[in-house]
Design a protein around this motif. Structure first.
Motif, PDB file in Angstrom:
ATOM      1  N   ARG A   1      47.741  46.688  46.328  1.00 43.72           N
ATOM      2  CA  ARG A   1      47.711  47.985  45.646  1.00 43.72           C
ATOM      3  C   ARG A   1      48.542  49.028  46.411  1.00 43.72           C
ATOM      4  O   ARG A   1      49.233  49.855  45.800  1.00 43.72           O
TER       5      ARG A   1
ATOM      6  N   ASP B   1      42.732  42.219  37.632  1.00 49.19           N
ATOM      7  CA  ASP B   1      43.070  42.015  36.225  1.00 49.19           C
ATOM      8  C   ASP B   1      42.733  40.623  35.707  1.00 49.19           C
ATOM      9  O   ASP B   1      42.482  40.447  34.511  1.00 49.19           O
TER      10      ASP B   1
ATOM     11  N   THR C   1      32.245  37.347  32.486  1.00 49.31           N
ATOM     12  CA  THR C   1      33.267  38.365  32.664  1.00 49.31           C
ATOM     13  C   THR C   1      34.103  38.499  31.398  1.00 49.31           C
ATOM     14  O   THR C   1      34.304  37.521  30.675  1.00 49.31           O
TER      15      THR C   1
ATOM     16  N   ARG D   1      38.435  45.984  40.483  1.00 49.35           N
ATOM     17  CA  ARG D   1      39.245  46.198  39.276  1.00 49.35           C
ATOM     18  C   ARG D   1      40.485  45.304  39.234  1.00 49.35           C
ATOM     19  O   ARG D   1      41.582  45.744  38.897  1.00 49.35           O
TER      20      ARG D   1
ATOM     21  N   GLU E   1      35.311  42.146  40.427  1.00 46.54           N
ATOM     22  CA  GLU E   1      35.284  43.095  39.300  1.00 46.54           C
ATOM     23  C   GLU E   1      35.204  44.529  39.804  1.00 46.54           C
ATOM     24  O   GLU E   1      35.822  45.429  39.226  1.00 46.54           O
TER      25      GLU E   1
END
Length: 271
Positions: A168, A211, A235, A209, A206
């Protein structure tokens, strides 16, 4: 930089991954000269510089500064990953069509360390150090034009958290958006090496976050059935399934797998 249509495609159909990098390279019988000399023999990651034509045909990669430190290549991490991504990008674009795009996944494998472990050697790394290791690797992959980042073969959930954070950070620095796909590896008991089960892994990932979530490698398709079923039932994220052809065994320095290509294809078909 081009946008990735990976997640949009997943909404329409199953995407098939092409991998098996290590065993594919082993089957080529490359010499020390191919790798760049005796000191680099066996360093698959360096082939993107010494034999890009070989990687052009295989197009897969996963170098980080910890995994290539023994070859003295830690200062070339961005160069190695960018070169590998560009080779794969060229190969994918050659075969892509508007109806059937070819995606390039930047593979980020484990560091070889286990930050959650009490072992004085394997646990001798901090979260902050790992975050920077993975940020650096992702920087090269992103610059080379990957469509997604795949964090795979995770044995330690803390290391996987550091990898997600590092990716990220690299994406933010590059000013682009790319999907993050995360795949722990489970043993025959259904747990990661340090005991994390699929339920706990899913909750953690999860919350980060990511994908796409799934499983890869390790014990082969048969032992993935229950944890993959759990993921599908619990999920809303896309689920990836990338098993090995059974548990590999070392035979004269070569990884030999229990399932034939046909048997592995049948297992994929069932999934």
């Amino acid at each position: 930089m081009r946008e990735s249509g990976y997640l949009e495609t997943l909404k329409e159909r199953i995407v098939v991954f092409d991998g098996a990098m290590g065993s594919s390279v082993q089957a080529l019988g490359l010499s020390a000269d191919d790798y760049g000399g005796p000191k680099l023999e066996g360093c698959i990651d360096h082939l993107v510089l010494s034999r890009p034509d070989v990687i052009r045909d295989l197009h897969a990669f996963r170098a980080n500064r910890l995994s290539v430190a023994e070859y003295g290549l830690s200062d070339k991490i961005v160069e190695l990953n960018e070169a590998a991504a560009r080779i794969a990008r060229g190969a994918a674009d050659e075969f892509a069509t508007a109806e059937r795009p070819r995606f390039v996944a930047g593979s980020i494998g484990p560091s070889g360390y286990l930050p959650s472990a009490s072992d004085p050697t394997l646990g001798n790394v901090t979260y902050a150090e790992l975050l920077e290791v993975f940020r650096e690797q992702a920087q090269g992959l992103i610059a080379g034009g990957v469509d997604l980042l795949i964090i795979e073969t995770g044995q330690d959930i803390l290391e996987m958290k550091a990898a997600v954070a590092g990716v990220r950070k690299a994406l933010g620095e590059a000013g682009v958006v790319r999907p993050i796909q995360v795949q722990p590896t489970l043993d025959t008991s259904g747990r990661m090496l340090l005991g994390t089960n699929i339920e706990a892994a899913l909750v953690t990932l999860e919350a980060l976050r990511v994908d796409v979530i799934g499983l890869n490698c390790s014990t082969g398709p048969e032992h993935m059935r229950q944890p993959i079923r759990y993921l599908c039932e619990n999920t809303a994220l896309p689920v990836s399934v990338l098993p090995d052809a059974g548990i590999p065994h070392n035979v004269d320095g070569v990884a030999v797998y229990g399932l034939t290509p046909e048997e592995l294809a049948d297992a994929h078909d069932e999934f």
